[in-house]
Scaffold this motif. Sequence first.
Motif, PDB file in Angstrom:
ATOM      1  N   LEU A  90       0.850  -1.198   0.000  1.00 26.68           N
ATOM      2  CA  LEU A  90       0.000   0.000   0.000  1.00 26.68           C
ATOM      3  C   LEU A  90       0.882   1.243   0.000  1.00 26.68           C
ATOM      4  N   ALA A  91       0.617   2.141  -0.922  1.00 25.61           N
ATOM      5  CA  ALA A  91       1.316   3.428  -0.965  1.00 25.61           C
ATOM      6  C   ALA A  91       0.484   4.445  -0.189  1.00 25.61           C
ATOM      7  N   LEU A  92       1.031   4.910   0.899  1.00 26.19           N
ATOM      8  CA  LEU A  92       0.322   5.852   1.764  1.00 26.19           C
ATOM      9  C   LEU A  92       0.386   7.257   1.168  1.00 26.19           C
ATOM     10  N   ASP A  93      -0.720   7.984   1.204  1.00 22.20           N
ATOM     11  CA  ASP A  93      -0.700   9.364   0.723  1.00 22.20           C
ATOM     12  C   ASP A  93      -1.253  10.311   1.781  1.00 22.20           C
ATOM     13  N   GLU A  94      -1.125  11.591   1.506  1.00 21.03           N
ATOM     14  CA  GLU A  94      -1.544  12.617   2.467  1.00 21.03           C
ATOM     15  C   GLU A  94      -3.034  12.550   2.754  1.00 21.03           C
ATOM     16  N   GLN A  95      -3.829  12.264   1.734  1.00 21.66           N
ATOM     17  CA  GLN A  95      -5.273  12.244   1.927  1.00 21.66           C
ATOM     18  C   GLN A  95      -5.688  11.169   2.916  1.00 21.66           C
ATOM     19  N   LEU A  96      -5.056  10.001   2.841  1.00 22.03           N
ATOM     20  CA  LEU A  96      -5.391   8.911   3.762  1.00 22.03           C
ATOM     21  C   LEU A  96      -4.950   9.259   5.183  1.00 22.03           C
ATOM     22  N   ALA A  97      -3.726   9.734   5.351  1.00 20.26           N
ATOM     23  CA  ALA A  97      -3.256  10.117   6.685  1.00 20.26           C
ATOM     24  C   ALA A  97      -4.111  11.241   7.252  1.00 20.26           C
ATOM     25  N   GLY A  98      -4.517  12.182   6.395  1.00 26.63           N
ATOM     26  CA  GLY A  98      -5.356  13.281   6.850  1.00 26.63           C
ATOM     27  C   GLY A  98      -6.732  12.819   7.283  1.00 26.63           C
ATOM     28  N   ALA A  99      -7.309  11.863   6.556  1.00 28.15           N
ATOM     29  CA  ALA A  99      -8.625  11.340   6.929  1.00 28.15           C
ATOM     30  C   ALA A  99      -8.578  10.675   8.293  1.00 28.15           C
ATOM     31  N   MET A 100      -7.517   9.903   8.552  1.00 30.95           N
ATOM     32  CA  MET A 100      -7.374   9.283   9.863  1.00 30.95           C
ATOM     33  C   MET A 100      -7.161  10.345  10.934  1.00 30.95           C
ATOM     34  N   GLY A 101      -6.365  11.358  10.623  1.00 33.04           N
ATOM     35  CA  GLY A 101      -6.116  12.419  11.589  1.00 33.04           C
ATOM     36  C   GLY A 101      -7.382  13.173  11.956  1.00 33.04           C
ATOM     37  N   ARG A 102      -8.231  13.449  10.982  1.00 35.26           N
ATOM     38  CA  ARG A 102      -9.495  14.149  11.258  1.00 35.26           C
ATOM     39  C   ARG A 102     -10.397  13.308  12.158  1.00 35.26           C
ATOM     40  N   ASN A 103     -10.390  12.000  11.942  1.00 32.78           N
ATOM     41  CA  ASN A 103     -11.201  11.127  12.800  1.00 32.78           C
ATOM     42  C   ASN A 103     -10.661  11.111  14.224  1.00 32.78           C
ATOM     43  N   LEU A 104      -9.334  11.024  14.357  1.00 32.11           N
ATOM     44  CA  LEU A 104      -8.739  11.015  15.697  1.00 32.11           C
ATOM     45  C   LEU A 104      -9.016  12.323  16.429  1.00 32.11           C
ATOM     46  N   LEU A 105      -9.081  13.409  15.697  1.00 32.35           N
ATOM     47  CA  LEU A 105      -9.252  14.715  16.327  1.00 32.35           C
ATOM     48  C   LEU A 105     -10.605  14.838  17.030  1.00 32.35           C
ATOM     49  N   LEU A 106     -11.557  14.012  16.636  1.00 32.16           N
ATOM     50  CA  LEU A 106     -12.866  14.028  17.302  1.00 32.16           C
ATOM     51  C   LEU A 106     -12.802  13.413  18.693  1.00 32.16           C
ATOM     52  N   ASP A 107     -11.735  12.680  18.984  1.00 29.27           N
ATOM     53  CA  ASP A 107     -11.539  12.131  20.327  1.00 29.27           C
ATOM     54  C   ASP A 107     -10.865  13.208  21.177  1.00 29.27           C
ATOM     55  N   LYS A 108     -11.648  13.880  22.025  1.00 25.70           N
ATOM     56  CA  LYS A 108     -11.140  15.037  22.758  1.00 25.70           C
ATOM     57  C   LYS A 108     -10.114  14.656  23.820  1.00 25.70           C
ATOM     58  N   LYS A 109     -10.074  13.408  24.250  1.00 24.93           N
ATOM     59  CA  LYS A 109      -9.173  13.010  25.340  1.00 24.93           C
ATOM     60  C   LYS A 109      -7.741  12.817  24.841  1.00 24.93           C
ATOM     61  N   THR A 110      -7.550  11.909  23.939  1.00 24.88           N
ATOM     62  CA  THR A 110      -6.193  11.592  23.468  1.00 24.88           C
ATOM     63  C   THR A 110      -6.002  11.868  21.989  1.00 24.88           C
ATOM     64  N   GLY A 111      -7.088  12.243  21.299  1.00 23.19           N
ATOM     65  CA  GLY A 111      -7.023  12.409  19.857  1.00 23.19           C
ATOM     66  C   GLY A 111      -5.990  13.395  19.359  1.00 23.19           C
ATOM     67  N   PRO A 112      -5.936  14.638  19.925  1.00 26.81           N
ATOM     68  CA  PRO A 112      -4.972  15.621  19.392  1.00 26.81           C
ATOM     69  C   PRO A 112      -3.524  15.143  19.425  1.00 26.81           C
ATOM     70  N   ARG A 113      -3.098  14.564  20.531  1.00 19.14           N
ATOM     71  CA  ARG A 113      -1.710  14.071  20.579  1.00 19.14           C
ATOM     72  C   ARG A 113      -1.521  12.882  19.639  1.00 19.14           C
ATOM     73  N   ASP A 114      -2.554  12.049  19.519  1.00 23.03           N
ATOM     74  CA  ASP A 114      -2.455  10.918  18.595  1.00 23.03           C
ATOM     75  C   ASP A 114      -2.289  11.392  17.154  1.00 23.03           C
ATOM     76  N   VAL A 115      -2.902  12.532  16.838  1.00 19.22           N
ATOM     77  CA  VAL A 115      -2.754  13.076  15.484  1.00 19.22           C
ATOM     78  C   VAL A 115      -1.291  13.421  15.208  1.00 19.22           C
ATOM     79  N   LEU A 116      -0.634  14.049  16.162  1.00 27.30           N
ATOM     80  CA  LEU A 116       0.772  14.424  15.973  1.00 27.30           C
ATOM     81  C   LEU A 116       1.672  13.198  15.893  1.00 27.30           C
ATOM     82  N   VAL A 117       1.340  12.154  16.677  1.00 31.69           N
ATOM     83  CA  VAL A 117       2.073  10.884  16.568  1.00 31.69           C
ATOM     84  C   VAL A 117       1.871  10.283  15.183  1.00 31.69           C
ATOM     85  N   LEU A 118       0.644  10.341  14.702  1.00 33.54           N
ATOM     86  CA  LEU A 118       0.312   9.810  13.376  1.00 33.54           C
ATOM     87  C   LEU A 118       1.129  10.499  12.287  1.00 33.54           C
ATOM     88  N   LEU A 119       1.217  11.821  12.348  1.00 26.49           N
ATOM     89  CA  LEU A 119       1.957  12.561  11.329  1.00 26.49           C
ATOM     90  C   LEU A 119       3.452  12.290  11.409  1.00 26.49           C
TER      91      LEU A 119
END
Length: 585
Positions: free
Chosen positions: A239-268
Amino acid sequence: MTGEKTSRKLRHAVKKHLEHMHNSFTIAKHVERTLRKNPERFEETLLLVQTASKDHGCTVAWNHLIDHQLQSQRLRAAVRLFNDMKKRSQRPDAHTYTVLFRGFALSPHRELAVAEAVRLFRGMRRQPGVKPNIIHLNAVLHVCARAGDIDTMFALVDEVLHDGADGGRSAANKKDKLVPTAQTYTAILQGLRSWALAPEADAEGSSSPADVDGRTEEMVEHSRAVWEEVLRSWRGGSLALDEQLAGAMGRNLLLDKKTGPRDVLVLLEQTMGIPRFDTQGSTRTKTKPDQETDNNQPPPPAASKSRKKAASEPAKPGLNTLSLVLATLAEMRFVTAAVKYWDYLVRDRGVEPDDKLWEQMIRLLHLGRSSAETARLLATAPPTVQSPYLFRTALSACFRDLRNPNVVDNASTIVDVMLRGAGAGVGESGGHRVPDAKALWMYLEVPQRRARVEASLNGNNATETGVDVGQSVELVNRVWEPYCRASKAALFPQLVEARNPRLIKNAKMYGAVCEVVELARELLSLTAHIARAGYKIDTKTRRVMEKRRDSFNREVVIFTELREELEDMWGKKEEESDVKEPTRE
C-alpha cells in the motif's frame, strides 16, 4: 402544434449535423463541446446521439450525456439514460460506470444514490462484460461515505475485499477480488466520520449529547481498527500511503477530545516523518522512515524489493496536513508549537499555504495573544493571500497582547505589510489595492489602548488618547495618505461635497463609507489632542494638524447630517467585532 414544429426543427438540425460526422469520435467531441457551451441544447444532443447510435458505437457520447445529467443533480434522469443506452445496443465501458458512481456522490438524494450505486456495482460483478475494478469500488464507497451509510459500506467491503458473499470458495470470486488502495481506506474513514457527525435523530427529532459521544467513540474505535490494516499493508509494501489517507485518519482522531490531538501528531510523525514540536526539548531533527517514532507503532522497516520500498515511503505533507496540524494545536492551545510546525512545514518541507491556511494560522496566533509572531509571519505572506480579514485578525491579536511593551512596533509591522501590498499594484485576484479603513482604525487604537494598560499597571489614570503629542503626530502622518486612498475608494469625498446620499448605490458601499467615517473620527480625536498641546510642536506641523482636524471635522459633521437618510436607504450599519473569534477561546 408548437411542440410538433419544435420536434421537426430538432430533427432537421440533427440531420444536418450528422451529415458532417462520420465516426464516433467527432460525434463525441460535438456532444462534449455543445453541452459545455450551450447546456440548454441537451435535447438536441440527446436526439443526435440516439440517431447516430443506429449506425455507430457512441459509448463516449452517451457518457457525456449521463455526466451532464449527474452534474445537473438529475440522478433518475441519468439512470434512465444509462438504461436507454443499453436498449440501443450501446455497450457501457468502464468509464461509463465511473461517471455514474462519481456522479451519484454529488446527488442530494443520498439514500437513492447509495441504492443505485450498489445495485449497479453488484450487477457488474454478476453479469458478463465490464468487470468492476478498484476505481469503481472506491467511487461506490465514496457514495456510501457521503451518505454516512456505514452498514452498506462495510457490507460491500467484506463482499469484495475479503472473502466475498460465498466465503471466498469460488474460483471466480478469488479472481475478481480487488486489492485496496489508499483511496479505498480514505473513503472508509470518511464514511465513518460522516456517520459520526450526522447521527440519526431520536423519536423526538433530536439526538442527545450522549448519543453523539457514543457514536464518536465507536467511530474512533472503528477508525483505529481500519488503521491497523492500513499499517500492515504499508509495512508490507503493498500500500502506498498518501496525504489524503493520513489526513482522513487524523481528522477522525481529532474528534476524540481526550487523546485524539496528541495521537494526530504521533500519526503525522509516523506517516510523514514530521518531528514532534509539542513536547519539551523537541528538536527539528527530521525523522527518517526507518527510525522508530512511537513505541507502539514504529514506521515500516526498509523493504527489500524496490516496489515495496517505494510503497512504504512516508507520505508527502501538503495543505491538508498543515490545516490538520493547526486544527490539532488549536484544540491543544499549543501556539508556540504551532509556529514551529508552520516554519518546519513551510520552510523545510516546501508546503505553500493558501489564503485559508494563512487565516487559520493568524487566528491561532490571535488565540495565543502572540502579536510578535503574528507580525513576523505576516511579513512573509505573499500579496496573493493578503486580505482585509487577515490584517484585521492580525491587529486583533495586538489588542489581546497589550501587556507586551513591543505591541505597538508589532502593529506597525503589520500595517507596513498591508501598505506595501496596497501600493504594489497587484491584480484584483492577488491582494488588494486599497488600504483597509477598519484595519487602519485598529492600528490607531493599539498605541492608545497600550498606553491605558500601561498607566493602569503603574497605578495611574490615563485620559483622552493616552499617547503623547509626538506619537500622535507620527500616527496621523503615517495614516493620512492611506486614509485618503481608502476614502476616495469609498466615494466619501464625493458624498461630502455633493451632500447627495444617492451616490451610495448599495449596502456594501454604505458599509465601506461607515468604516472610513470611523477612521476619520479616530483621526479627528488625535488631531484635536495635538491642537490642544500645539505649543509642544513646531508651527508648521501645528498648522498642518489643525488643517487636517478641520477637514476631518467637516467630513464627520456632513456624514452625520446624511446618516439618517442613508440608513433609511440601506439599513442601520451594525457594529462588527474586530475579528471572527476562534471556535474555542
